[in-house]
Design a protein around this motif. Structure first.
Motif, PDB file in Angstrom:
ATOM      1  N   ASN A  86       0.823  -1.210   0.000  1.00 58.43           N
ATOM      2  CA  ASN A  86       0.000   0.000   0.000  1.00 58.43           C
ATOM      3  C   ASN A  86       0.857   1.260   0.000  1.00 58.43           C
ATOM      4  O   ASN A  86       0.473   2.275  -0.594  1.00 58.43           O
ATOM      5  N   GLY A  87       2.003   1.202   0.656  1.00 59.31           N
ATOM      6  CA  GLY A  87       2.915   2.333   0.615  1.00 59.31           C
ATOM      7  C   GLY A  87       3.455   2.560  -0.786  1.00 59.31           C
ATOM      8  O   GLY A  87       3.545   3.700  -1.262  1.00 59.31           O
ATOM      9  N   HIS A  88       3.788   1.466  -1.462  1.00 60.05           N
ATOM     10  CA  HIS A  88       4.274   1.573  -2.843  1.00 60.05           C
ATOM     11  C   HIS A  88       3.176   2.129  -3.752  1.00 60.05           C
ATOM     12  O   HIS A  88       3.452   2.970  -4.619  1.00 60.05           O
ATOM     13  N   LEU A  89       1.942   1.681  -3.530  1.00 58.95           N
ATOM     14  CA  LEU A  89       0.818   2.186  -4.322  1.00 58.95           C
ATOM     15  C   LEU A  89       0.624   3.682  -4.071  1.00 58.95           C
ATOM     16  O   LEU A  89       0.329   4.444  -5.007  1.00 58.95           O
ATOM     17  N   ALA A  90       0.781   4.116  -2.834  1.00 54.05           N
ATOM     18  CA  ALA A  90       0.637   5.539  -2.514  1.00 54.05           C
ATOM     19  C   ALA A  90       1.636   6.375  -3.300  1.00 54.05           C
ATOM     20  O   ALA A  90       1.289   7.425  -3.870  1.00 54.05           O
ATOM     21  N   TRP A  91       2.878   5.924  -3.368  1.00 54.37           N
ATOM     22  CA  TRP A  91       3.892   6.656  -4.137  1.00 54.37           C
ATOM     23  C   TRP A  91       3.580   6.619  -5.629  1.00 54.37           C
ATOM     24  O   TRP A  91       3.821   7.596  -6.350  1.00 54.37           O
ATOM     25  N   GLY A  92       3.039   5.493  -6.094  1.00 57.54           N
ATOM     26  CA  GLY A  92       2.648   5.405  -7.494  1.00 57.54           C
ATOM     27  C   GLY A  92       1.555   6.396  -7.843  1.00 57.54           C
ATOM     28  O   GLY A  92       1.587   7.046  -8.894  1.00 57.54           O
ATOM     29  N   LEU A  93       0.569   6.540  -6.956  1.00 56.18           N
ATOM     30  CA  LEU A  93      -0.509   7.504  -7.185  1.00 56.18           C
ATOM     31  C   LEU A  93       0.023   8.932  -7.147  1.00 56.18           C
ATOM     32  O   LEU A  93      -0.406   9.789  -7.931  1.00 56.18           O
ATOM     33  N   LEU A  94       0.957   9.193  -6.235  1.00 54.79           N
ATOM     34  CA  LEU A  94       1.546  10.527  -6.140  1.00 54.79           C
ATOM     35  C   LEU A  94       2.303  10.877  -7.421  1.00 54.79           C
ATOM     36  O   LEU A  94       2.120  11.968  -7.995  1.00 54.79           O
ATOM     37  N   VAL A  95       3.129   9.949  -7.880  1.00 57.89           N
ATOM     38  CA  VAL A  95       3.902  10.175  -9.105  1.00 57.89           C
ATOM     39  C   VAL A  95       2.974  10.317 -10.309  1.00 57.89           C
ATOM     40  O   VAL A  95       3.192  11.154 -11.189  1.00 57.89           O
ATOM     41  N   GLY A  96       1.909   9.508 -10.337  1.00 55.88           N
ATOM     42  CA  GLY A  96       0.985   9.544 -11.458  1.00 55.88           C
ATOM     43  C   GLY A  96       0.157  10.813 -11.530  1.00 55.88           C
ATOM     44  O   GLY A  96      -0.346  11.177 -12.599  1.00 55.88           O
ATOM     45  N   THR A  97       0.015  11.510 -10.418  1.00 59.74           N
ATOM     46  CA  THR A  97      -0.780  12.742 -10.383  1.00 59.74           C
ATOM     47  C   THR A  97      -0.016  13.940 -10.928  1.00 59.74           C
ATOM     48  O   THR A  97      -0.614  14.895 -11.432  1.00 59.74           O
ATOM     49  N   ILE A  98       1.300  13.893 -10.857  1.00 59.27           N
ATOM     50  CA  ILE A  98       2.121  15.066 -11.178  1.00 59.27           C
ATOM     51  C   ILE A  98       1.991  15.548 -12.627  1.00 59.27           C
ATOM     52  O   ILE A  98       1.813  16.754 -12.862  1.00 59.27           O
TER      53      ILE A  98
END
Length: 276
Positions: A86-98
């Motif tokens: 879930n932590g990895h997914l959180a970073w993926g969502l953050l990167v994907g939003t930029i």
């Protein structure tokens, strides 16, 4: 704005924001087809339409509340040196939003001008349909991975697809679902990742535009009521779509609709003068 038009626009926004058919495209095209005049040059129109996104964002937060709590816990854990899926997914969502966030801020004014020509919007809807039809034909025997296993580069590529939806007529959810399929997600996971990825940017867009309505209490009340109606429609829409993609639902079906709708709109505007 009449109560009937408010209800119509709010429900239309709530449904089409999550269905892969372009919410802005439908909000601009459908009233014109029915002879309802929307002053597309009015300074308050775009802030009002974007403010409706708050209802959609809240609906997504409520529907995926358990998922978001786990993602938030995973993110905090990753900051403390405790990695998790879930932590990895959180970073993926953050990167994907930029990507879409930066491009949206950079090209805000030029993109607003596209709203003024309904022929461009109709053409974009048609092209959106072609993209959905071509990209939505996923083979059943392909190997898939869960969203938690996407690399940050893959998450960024899915997020980059959101940039196309800054053009009215292109669907954010449709483009990101196709991109999700291409990096290895199945239809259900691609839909969920698309909705999770869209929540921050939809929420941010609404928050950024809302202050433009604060000087007019009447517009603010209208936007608040519209946001409530939009949220209800969006919640029902995401429930339907998650079940649809859990089964044998395909994006290509929405692509056919967009091709037909875009073609009919172009034909209509060719035969009838465009509202100014």
């Amino acid at each position: 704005m009449s109560v009937t038009l408010l209800i119509f626009l709010s429900v239309l926004q709530g449904v089409t924001e999550l269905f892969p058919v372009s919410s802005l495209g439908h909000t601009l095209l459908v009233p014109a087809l029915f002879g309802v005049h929307l002053d597309r040059h009015a300074p308050a129109l775009l802030p009002f339409l974007v403010a409706l996104h708050l209802g959609t964002a809240i609906a997504l937060l409520v529907y995926f509340r358990v998922r978001w709590i786990a993602i938030a816990q995973g993110f905090l854990g990753s900051l403390r040196g405790r990695p998790s899926d879930n932590g990895h997914l959180a970073w993926g969502l953050l990167v994907g939003t930029i990507p879409a966030g930066l491009v949206g801020l950079w090209l805000e004014k030029p993109l607003e001008r596209l709203f003024h020509d309904l022929r461009i919007v109709a053409l974009a809807l048609l092209v959106n349909g072609i993209v959905l039809w071509l990209g939505g034909r996923q083979r059943e025997d392909e190997m898939h991975r869960p969203a938690q296993r996407l690399t940050l580069v893959q998450a960024a590529l899915v997020g980059l697809a959101q940039v196309g939806a800054l053009i009215p007529g292109f669907s954010r959810s449709g483009l990101t679902m196709i991109a999700g399929n291409r990096v290895g997600l199945d239809r259900k996971d691609a839909a969920e990742f698309s909705f999770l990825l869209g929540t921050p940017i939809i929420l941010a867009a609404g928050v950024l535009e809302l202050p433009k309505l604060l000087h007019d209490h009447g517009q603010l009340v209208t936007a608040a009521l519209g946001g409530l109606l939009t949220g209800i429609a969006a919640y029902l829409s995401v429930r339907f779509l998650m079940r649809y993609f859990e089964g044998r639902g395909r994006l290509a079906s929405f692509g056919i609709y967009c091709i037909v709708a875009g073609t009919l709109c172009l034909g209509w505007f060719a035969l009838h003068p465009l509202p100014q």
